[in-house]
Design a protein around this motif. Sequence first.
Motif, PDB file in Angstrom:
ATOM      1  N   VAL A 639      26.089 -32.976  17.079  1.00 38.06           N
ATOM      2  CA  VAL A 639      27.281 -33.743  16.727  1.00 38.06           C
ATOM      3  C   VAL A 639      28.421 -33.394  17.660  1.00 38.06           C
ATOM      4  CG1 VAL A 639      29.024 -34.097  14.960  1.00 38.06           C
ATOM      5  CG2 VAL A 639      26.634 -33.998  14.329  1.00 38.06           C
ATOM      6  N   LEU A 642      27.846 -34.855  21.148  1.00 33.21           N
ATOM      7  CA  LEU A 642      28.078 -36.296  21.212  1.00 33.21           C
ATOM      8  C   LEU A 642      29.555 -36.605  21.089  1.00 33.21           C
ATOM      9  CD1 LEU A 642      25.074 -37.535  19.127  1.00 33.21           C
ATOM     10  CD2 LEU A 642      25.495 -37.978  21.520  1.00 33.21           C
TER      11      LEU A 642
ATOM     12  N   ALA B 336      26.954 -40.812  17.771  1.00 37.61           N
ATOM     13  CA  ALA B 336      27.686 -39.686  17.208  1.00 37.61           C
ATOM     14  C   ALA B 336      27.779 -39.834  15.696  1.00 37.61           C
ATOM     15  CB  ALA B 336      29.077 -39.610  17.816  1.00 37.61           C
ATOM     16  N   ALA B 339      24.422 -38.962  14.254  1.00 40.58           N
ATOM     17  CA  ALA B 339      24.214 -37.515  14.280  1.00 40.58           C
ATOM     18  C   ALA B 339      25.041 -36.842  13.199  1.00 40.58           C
ATOM     19  CB  ALA B 339      24.586 -36.964  15.648  1.00 40.58           C
ATOM     20  N   LYS B 340      26.261 -37.329  13.051  1.00 40.02           N
ATOM     21  CA  LYS B 340      27.136 -36.750  12.024  1.00 40.02           C
ATOM     22  C   LYS B 340      26.520 -36.953  10.643  1.00 40.02           C
ATOM     23  CE  LYS B 340      30.888 -34.721  10.905  1.00 40.02           C
ATOM     24  NZ  LYS B 340      31.227 -33.422  11.466  1.00 40.02           N
ATOM     25  N   MET B 342      23.409 -37.424   9.942  1.00 42.15           N
ATOM     26  CA  MET B 342      22.224 -36.562   9.825  1.00 42.15           C
ATOM     27  C   MET B 342      22.637 -35.150   9.461  1.00 42.15           C
ATOM     28  SD  MET B 342      19.694 -37.568  12.917  1.00 42.15           S
ATOM     29  CE  MET B 342      18.561 -38.940  12.824  1.00 42.15           C
TER      30      MET B 342
END
Lengths: 962, 354
Positions: A639, A642, B336, B339-340, B342
Amino acid sequence: MDAPDFDELEWMAQQENPFPDCMQHSLDFEQEHEDVEFSHSAELSPELIPPEETWSPPAVGADRKRSFSPALEPDSRKRGKTSDNESFHDFSSQKVVENDWVLPQEAEWSPASPKIKTANCERVPNVDSKLPARRLADIEGNFMPITSPSGDRVYAEVKEARNLFGSLQSIHNSYRNSKHAGLLSESFEVLLDQVEQNLLKQDCRIVEGRDAFEDSMTESAVHEPLWVEKYSPKSFTELLSDEQTNREVLRWLKQWDKCVFGAKKTSTSLDVLAALKRHPPTFRTRRTADREGISAKNGVIGAESGSKGIQQTDMFSNQSINSKGSVTSSANKPLDDRPEEKILLLCGPPGLGKTTLAHVAARHCGYRVVEINASDDRVASTLQAKILDAVQMKSVMGDLRPNCVVIDEIDGALGGADGKGAIDALLKIAYAGTKELSGKVNEKDEAVIKKASKKNTSTTATLSRPVICICNDPYAPALRQLRQMAKVHVFTQPSVNRVVTRLKYICSLEDYKISARALTALADHTECDIRSCLNTLQFLRKKKESLNMLDVASQVVGRKDMTSSAFDVWGEILQKRKPKHGINIGSSGTSFGYGQEINDFLRLHDLLANHGDFELTNDGVYDNLTHIRYQDSSLQKMVQCLELLGDSEITSCYALRHQNFALTVYQPAFLLAIRRLVAQPEKPFMEWPKTFQRFRVERSAKHDLLRSWMLSMQPVTHRNFTAECLAWDLVSHLLCILAPQRLRPVAPQLLSQTEKEEMNELIDTMIAYGINYKTTKFGIDNVSEVQGPVLYPPIFKLVRFKDYKMEHPLLSSTLRQVLSHEVELEIIRRESLARAARAMSIASELQGLSLAAAGLQKDITMTTKVDDAERKPIPVNAFTESSKKKRTDATVAAKQLSKAPSKLAADAFARFRIVGVRNGKVEKDSRASNALAQRDSRPIFFRFNEGFTNAIRKPVLIRDLI
Amino acid sequence: MLWVDKYRPHALDKVMVHVEEAQQLKQLVAQGDCPHLLFYGPSGAGKKTLIIALLREMYGAGAEKIKVENKPWKIEAGTRKLEVELTTISSNYHVELNPSDAGFQDRYVVQEIIKEMAKSRPLDVAGNKSFKVLVLNEVDRLSKEAQHSLRRTMEKYSSACRLILCCNSASKVIEAVRSRCLNIRISAPSKEEIVKVLQHVAKKEGLQLPLGFAARIALSSNRNLRRAILSLEACKVHQYPFTEDQSVQSADWEQYIVEIASDIVNEQSPKRLFLVRGKLYELLVNCIPPEIVLKRLLLELMKKLDSELKHEVCHWAAYYEHRMQRGQKAIFHLEAFVAKFMSIYKRFLIATFG
């Protein structure tokens, strides 16, 4: 004056051991003979002649010169051999006479003595008697045989010259000049170093009367030559570059021998020189021939083609015909002997000795090097002229060796269109011969001659001398052509050891104390760029400083502006390097790990900042990020990474939007932060980031598809949508709507009323959205499973996602065919209706027309309605205008009528189709004009054989069609 | 014709949603003049329909005789010569165009082409209005420079020309332009309104539409009227006598997003993230706007989420959407967000189930 100099004594002391017997025999002799050698080579050679003339016939001088020179060579090597020495001792007992003093012996023998006195520095054969003796017996002691040109043999007694003042100085002098020729033994180097040091200390004292000495001294004090120049390899064996490459280059050069020197040579430079001596006549003819060839514009071509055909000669001037005769024999032949690749391309990073190799190899093979480098103007025309000059001309001044062109830094200055042109010109010259010759053989007609004469301004010349090109980057775009055509040699870095050895050697020559470790570090630092090493050393030497480890790491030693590839950069970011092998550069004071980190950070920051292309770097990191294995249980790091990439992107976006490029400074920080998070010791798998690029390409393709689709829609539907709306609102529903499963795949005639309505609606929709089924040649890319016609524009592509199963049902193949057919028909029908409506309105406007004329005109409009040429309303208008004007003229009308069938023939099908279909089909709307109804009342039936187009040959009368 | 086009109201009197706005517009042009207008609202709310109806109100049926032209315009911008291809839809009285099609050259479109169009007065054909109308679509996608160059044009040529701007989000239109226009917000129709419209269409088509089914279509359309009507038609094609529990046809990309959402919920790892990235790319390739992807993805994820997390996830979705608007590479921010999500979800799973 007579007292030996300090240096002289010292030198004698040094020389004591190597030459014991010399010393025993005669100290003077030794010195004197040295003297001869160098005074001859270094000093006033024109003045050799007068004394010789005085004591023997003029020609003897030449003789002596010849016998003299071979004697010198063994001398330098076998200084200790007295027997050798004695044989020429008599003869060469000459001395350098300084300005202000006179030899005691002079008076004894010479008629030329007054002359000698005035001479500044002369060689005087110190012969005992005035005339050389005829018999050997007359002479006691040393003698010297002399043969006159007439064949007489005389013997001259040689007396030892006693006093050779000042000679020692010149010995030093000349040694110093010649020492780097690699002729000296070890002990001399030591001596030399000492001498040099002395000289440095007392250079003011030496200024006295000795010109040569003074010159060189001041030079060494003020402009010391660059070490790079000074110690550049002079012979082939000294080269530092890779042995293999050296040999390859040499071999390539040797392949030219046959062409350049005529005969096949296997040899050393001596042989080459010999060959040169043997061949001057051919050179001369070539030269003159070339000169003529150039002056007469078509010269060379004329010459080349001369042997092939006489018919061309009438185009050329007399002069070229003359030249033809002389050249054919010489010019044509050697060209065939040229090596396969006419150009040699040496490439490699700077400072490895590419240029040196080219020069040394060329000289070794007996060429005169003509260098064209980046400092010269190198646009196509000038380059061409230069190469032509170099390969065709020969220097007028003494140097008889053939030229070898070295084009240095060919990639650097040759950017852009100019560079391309220059390379093209070069290749044209290089390969002109072969092509032209082969082209000439079978082409004889006028056109070819014209072409040839047109071309010859640029391609006349053929390359008959080797051309060596040197570049740093063989993959420069301008060099693409050249790379394919030329023989390419890539230089690799020499091993550090080799470089260090050479550096050490040079340092010892320069008496510059420096540790091997420092040298190794230096070589490492510069990536074995020996030029940069030497420059650095010389610079430090000048500053009287010594090199240590600290200097290498710090800014004292300039770091090369190294451009690293994108892969290197990504590697640096994603891979954690082990602490550098022990050498903890510049971590002064701080603890090891900490300093290391800071250094690493700074180095990476510089690397990233220098690389510059952050977008590429970001893309690469982004694409390769997911391949790295690192400890990250809850994806926190991912995170963050990214987000950092996003930050970087937003920053650059902002910078671009507001043109605030100062913000770019902060770009490396993001990447460094990412590195801290994810870098791992093992080497990551990396690939070039293609995804974003691919995404952009595909997206723009889809966008174009959408736009073209929109343009094919009808205006009324077009205005309701934007491209994006189409993609995300319309397409998938539309695909559903376009494939009603209830529709039976049967001929339209067999459908029930409701089904027909449904079908008509479907057709209507398809037309409104500009869609139709079309048969494609090989099915649009991977829709191979779909047989028959597919949608066009291929809007189904817009809902195709990877790993996604499209659920849109397809109509059966037959139905699709029927639909495509119907849609086309409907389009035509609508057009015809629109036109009919227009025609009707026009017709109604024509008030004063006679019924017959109006009818005729309407008919004609109807018959031609399917004609493409008649689409626009204007022609119809014009037509009606014309028919209105000439309505009384029946013949014209008739002519129009007669024309109509022929027009019909082109599009007969469509028309018949309409009729045929119409018969089986219930009229959908009542919009049809009465003309159509009238036509339909008299139908024509025919059978249509599919796949046979121009099948209808049935004579149809217009009357029947109306 | 599709039902969307077929039952599009042509007159301001006939509109079924935004009746109030329509009446106001009618009064506005009743006097024969109108100010510059800015219509804004989400897609499928009826902006375009209102604009077309308004034009008809102003110019009569003549405004519906339109033609589409796609031609390259030559622009001389300083020393450079540009060629911009632009599609225009025009009638005798108005010109519609989409200046943002020109991409980064939109500024020149505004400065040269629009100015040129605005300058010339229409021929006073039948004693009609002495001004013409320029309809500019997607003004929010114009660059700031282009919007700035629009300001002066709007004032200078206001005697000969009225501008009707149309966009999704007024916040991306600069203040200066907004203040020069009468802003008309066209909100997304409510579900009830959509159901009403669907019933109307069904009645016209002679279909029996169960109320529950209509409500479900309205729900799945996300208050997008166009989508609702389209999916009604798609459903009709799919299976006619409608039943209460018939499945509503949703768009392919929506189904794809459902897949992505389940991918995300099933596994949280870099490998899965990479897979999801590929799928997101696919969506973007097919010209689905990233904002819509993000919104839809969020909605799908919400369905599978513990209510405890919903607030946090929404917050992050908004956060990343904002970043997406500021940047250019939507994929970075979309990923992003994924991913956050997740990360949050995984933490939650570990905390809850150990």
